[in-house]
Write a protein that holds these residues in place. Structure first.
Motif, PDB file in Angstrom:
ATOM      1  N   HIS A   1       0.809  -1.220   0.000  1.00  0.00           N
ATOM      2  CA  HIS A   1       0.000   0.000   0.000  1.00  0.00           C
ATOM      3  C   HIS A   1       0.843   1.271   0.000  1.00  0.00           C
ATOM      4  CE1 HIS A   1      -3.627  -2.338   1.857  1.00  0.00           C
ATOM      5  NE2 HIS A   1      -3.409  -2.630   0.584  1.00  0.00           N
ATOM      6  N   VAL A   2       2.167   1.130   0.077  1.00  0.00           N
ATOM      7  CA  VAL A   2       3.070   2.285   0.058  1.00  0.00           C
ATOM      8  C   VAL A   2       3.860   2.257  -1.252  1.00  0.00           C
ATOM      9  CG1 VAL A   2       4.992   3.448   1.191  1.00  0.00           C
ATOM     10  CG2 VAL A   2       3.244   2.301   2.571  1.00  0.00           C
ATOM     11  N   PHE A   3       3.746   3.322  -2.042  1.00  0.00           N
ATOM     12  CA  PHE A   3       4.407   3.386  -3.346  1.00  0.00           C
ATOM     13  C   PHE A   3       5.563   4.391  -3.304  1.00  0.00           C
ATOM     14  CE2 PHE A   3       0.782   1.041  -4.477  1.00  0.00           C
ATOM     15  CZ  PHE A   3       0.954   0.517  -5.747  1.00  0.00           C
ATOM     16  N   VAL A   4       6.652   3.979  -3.946  1.00  0.00           N
ATOM     17  CA  VAL A   4       7.834   4.837  -3.988  1.00  0.00           C
ATOM     18  C   VAL A   4       8.346   4.918  -5.414  1.00  0.00           C
ATOM     19  CG1 VAL A   4       8.516   4.356  -1.603  1.00  0.00           C
ATOM     20  CG2 VAL A   4       9.375   2.882  -3.435  1.00  0.00           C
ATOM     21  N   GLU A   5       9.057   5.987  -5.686  1.00  0.00           N
ATOM     22  CA  GLU A   5       9.749   6.165  -6.961  1.00  0.00           C
ATOM     23  C   GLU A   5      11.144   6.655  -6.618  1.00  0.00           C
ATOM     24  OE1 GLU A   5       7.795   7.211 -11.095  1.00  0.00           O
ATOM     25  OE2 GLU A   5       8.121   9.028  -9.899  1.00  0.00           O
ATOM     26  N   GLY A   6      12.154   5.825  -6.884  1.00  0.00           N
ATOM     27  CA  GLY A   6      13.481   6.155  -6.392  1.00  0.00           C
ATOM     28  C   GLY A   6      13.473   6.110  -4.877  1.00  0.00           C
ATOM     29  N   ASP A   7      13.845   7.219  -4.259  1.00  0.00           N
ATOM     30  CA  ASP A   7      13.901   7.293  -2.797  1.00  0.00           C
ATOM     31  C   ASP A   7      12.789   8.147  -2.213  1.00  0.00           C
ATOM     32  OD1 ASP A   7      16.195   5.752  -2.965  1.00  0.00           O
ATOM     33  OD2 ASP A   7      17.547   7.484  -2.937  1.00  0.00           O
ATOM     34  N   GLU A   8      11.705   8.356  -2.964  1.00  0.00           N
ATOM     35  CA  GLU A   8      10.622   9.207  -2.496  1.00  0.00           C
ATOM     36  C   GLU A   8       9.299   8.445  -2.485  1.00  0.00           C
ATOM     37  OE1 GLU A   8      10.340  12.796  -4.699  1.00  0.00           O
ATOM     38  OE2 GLU A   8      12.394  13.453  -4.255  1.00  0.00           O
ATOM     39  N   VAL A   9       8.471   8.766  -1.503  1.00  0.00           N
ATOM     40  CA  VAL A   9       7.125   8.199  -1.431  1.00  0.00           C
ATOM     41  C   VAL A   9       6.228   8.959  -2.389  1.00  0.00           C
ATOM     42  CG1 VAL A   9       5.105   7.833   0.045  1.00  0.00           C
ATOM     43  CG2 VAL A   9       7.407   7.442   0.959  1.00  0.00           C
ATOM     44  N   THR A  10       5.572   8.218  -3.282  1.00  0.00           N
ATOM     45  CA  THR A  10       4.696   8.863  -4.266  1.00  0.00           C
ATOM     46  C   THR A  10       3.215   8.712  -3.931  1.00  0.00           C
ATOM     47  OG1 THR A  10       4.777   6.835  -5.595  1.00  0.00           O
ATOM     48  CG2 THR A  10       6.346   8.597  -6.135  1.00  0.00           C
ATOM     49  N   GLY A  11       2.887   7.798  -3.034  1.00  0.00           N
ATOM     50  CA  GLY A  11       1.480   7.643  -2.674  1.00  0.00           C
ATOM     51  C   GLY A  11       1.263   6.504  -1.699  1.00  0.00           C
ATOM     52  N   VAL A  12       0.254   6.648  -0.881  1.00  0.00           N
ATOM     53  CA  VAL A  12      -0.196   5.590   0.027  1.00  0.00           C
ATOM     54  C   VAL A  12      -1.665   5.333  -0.286  1.00  0.00           C
ATOM     55  CG1 VAL A  12      -0.530   4.899   2.428  1.00  0.00           C
ATOM     56  CG2 VAL A  12       1.456   6.297   1.799  1.00  0.00           C
ATOM     57  N   ILE A  13      -2.017   4.075  -0.501  1.00  0.00           N
ATOM     58  CA  ILE A  13      -3.351   3.725  -0.972  1.00  0.00           C
ATOM     59  C   ILE A  13      -4.116   2.923   0.089  1.00  0.00           C
ATOM     60  CG2 ILE A  13      -2.528   3.726  -3.358  1.00  0.00           C
ATOM     61  CD1 ILE A  13      -2.670   0.627  -3.272  1.00  0.00           C
ATOM     62  N   ASP A  14      -5.391   2.681  -0.189  1.00  0.00           N
ATOM     63  CA  ASP A  14      -6.271   1.809   0.606  1.00  0.00           C
ATOM     64  C   ASP A  14      -6.439   2.312   2.042  1.00  0.00           C
ATOM     65  OD1 ASP A  14      -6.544   0.333  -1.640  1.00  0.00           O
ATOM     66  OD2 ASP A  14      -5.820  -1.539  -0.810  1.00  0.00           O
ATOM     67  N   TRP A  15      -7.270   3.349   2.200  1.00  0.00           N
ATOM     68  CA  TRP A  15      -7.441   4.047   3.466  1.00  0.00           C
ATOM     69  C   TRP A  15      -8.721   3.669   4.195  1.00  0.00           C
ATOM     70  CZ3 TRP A  15      -3.963   7.623   5.574  1.00  0.00           C
ATOM     71  CH2 TRP A  15      -2.866   7.940   4.772  1.00  0.00           C
ATOM     72  N   SER A  16      -9.352   2.562   3.856  1.00  0.00           N
ATOM     73  CA  SER A  16     -10.671   2.260   4.427  1.00  0.00           C
ATOM     74  C   SER A  16     -10.634   1.895   5.907  1.00  0.00           C
ATOM     75  CB  SER A  16     -11.341   1.130   3.640  1.00  0.00           C
ATOM     76  OG  SER A  16     -10.580  -0.057   3.710  1.00  0.00           O
ATOM     77  N   GLU A  17      -9.439   1.601   6.453  1.00  0.00           N
ATOM     78  CA  GLU A  17      -9.325   1.271   7.880  1.00  0.00           C
ATOM     79  C   GLU A  17      -8.716   2.416   8.679  1.00  0.00           C
ATOM     80  OE1 GLU A  17     -10.580  -1.572   8.933  1.00  0.00           O
ATOM     81  OE2 GLU A  17     -11.057  -2.191   6.880  1.00  0.00           O
ATOM     82  N   ALA A  18      -8.574   3.590   8.077  1.00  0.00           N
ATOM     83  CA  ALA A  18      -7.918   4.708   8.751  1.00  0.00           C
ATOM     84  C   ALA A  18      -8.762   5.231   9.913  1.00  0.00           C
ATOM     85  CB  ALA A  18      -7.653   5.834   7.757  1.00  0.00           C
ATOM     86  N   GLY A  19      -8.075   5.814  10.886  1.00  0.00           N
ATOM     87  CA  GLY A  19      -8.764   6.389  12.034  1.00  0.00           C
ATOM     88  C   GLY A  19      -7.813   6.560  13.193  1.00  0.00           C
ATOM     89  N   PRO A  20      -8.293   6.971  14.358  1.00  0.00           N
ATOM     90  CA  PRO A  20      -7.433   7.046  15.541  1.00  0.00           C
ATOM     91  C   PRO A  20      -7.007   5.642  15.972  1.00  0.00           C
ATOM     92  CG  PRO A  20      -9.457   8.330  15.829  1.00  0.00           C
ATOM     93  CD  PRO A  20      -9.650   7.488  14.614  1.00  0.00           C
TER      94      PRO A  20
END
Length: 248
Positions: A156-175
């Motif tokens: 669920h964590v995407f990178v390009e080279g040494d940088e994070v380009t996106g984090v996906i699948d947030w349906s379980e997010a919360g405190p």
């Protein structure tokens, strides 16, 4: 005409990719609601929501490649893992989202239920279950809630080279417990924990992270089996549980 790629499909959810668009079909409308709200407030790179027509949510693809996959060594650089740690820290330091998360009581009850099922069905040696349940106790303590992703699998964590380009699948997010996110991302990739924490910071509790490795593997196994996945594949949940036995 774009090809349709099936990313994941089971009785609860299916995700399809058509060109640069992901179509997520979910039988629980609350998941899409949480995902859209989390994407709108998360202070790190995320996909863009294109439209939502229940039960389908359309989001954009993110550039780059996943940090890795469960069961295979991650080829991402140390710097990419550190960048992921820095991004997670930024999320955890953000204001809490205004919807409830899972409580300690919820986690304890789920662990009890899932361990009973694992024992009753003898899918693992009883001593492996008992010892990992013992290790998991370190995670069962009051925590200061932070804004967590809640399902921060390595894919669920995407990178390009040494940088994070996106984090996906947030349906379980919360405190929730920030150590849970760190444990989920390094599950089966325990050797990359130092790289992750180099970006996250020195105040992460390694003993709690290790406890969550056991706890998450225990509670996820039945769902995986019942939905056609194999927790006994090399490097996956059963291997994690067995490795805890060797380390104890």
């Amino acid at each position: 005409m774009e090809d349709v790629e099936v990313i994941v499909a089971h009785s609860q959810r299916a995700t399809l990719r058509v060109g640069d668009v992901f179509l997520k079909v979910d039988n629980n409308p609350a998941h899409a609601e949480v995902e859209m709200k989390a994407i709108s407030v998360a202070p790190i790179p995320t996909p863009a929501v294109l439209w939502h027509r229940p039960p389908v949510l359309a989001i954009t693809a993110v550039p780059g490649e996943a940090l890795g996959v469960l069961g295979e060594p991650s080829t991402a650089s140390k710097a990419a893992w550190a960048a992921a740690g820095a991004a997670i820290r930024k999320l955890h330091d953000a204001p809490l989202p205004p919807w409830p998360g899972r409580s300690l009581h919820d986690v304890v009850a789920e662990l009890e239920t899932e361990c009973s099922w694992l024992l009753d069905n003898a899918v693992l040696p009883a001593e492996t279950i008992r010892r990992n349940r013992e290790i998991a106790q370190a995670a069962l303590r009051p925590w200061k809630p932070r804004f967590i992703h809640g399902d921060l699998q390595i894919t669920h964590v995407f990178v390009e080279g040494d940088e994070v380009t996106g984090v996906i699948d947030w349906s379980e997010a919360g405190p929730g417990d920030p150590m849970f996110d760190l444990a989920t991302l390094t599950l089966g990739h325990e050797e990359r924990l130092d790289d992750l924490l180099a970006g996250y910071g020195d105040d992460a509790d390694r003993s709690v992270i290790r406890a969550w490795w056991s706890l998450r593997s225990l509670v996820a196994s039945r769902w995986l089996i019942e939905h056609g996945f194999d927790p006994d594949a090399p490097g996956c949940e059963f291997d994690v549980l067995r490795s805890r036995m060797r380390d104890s």
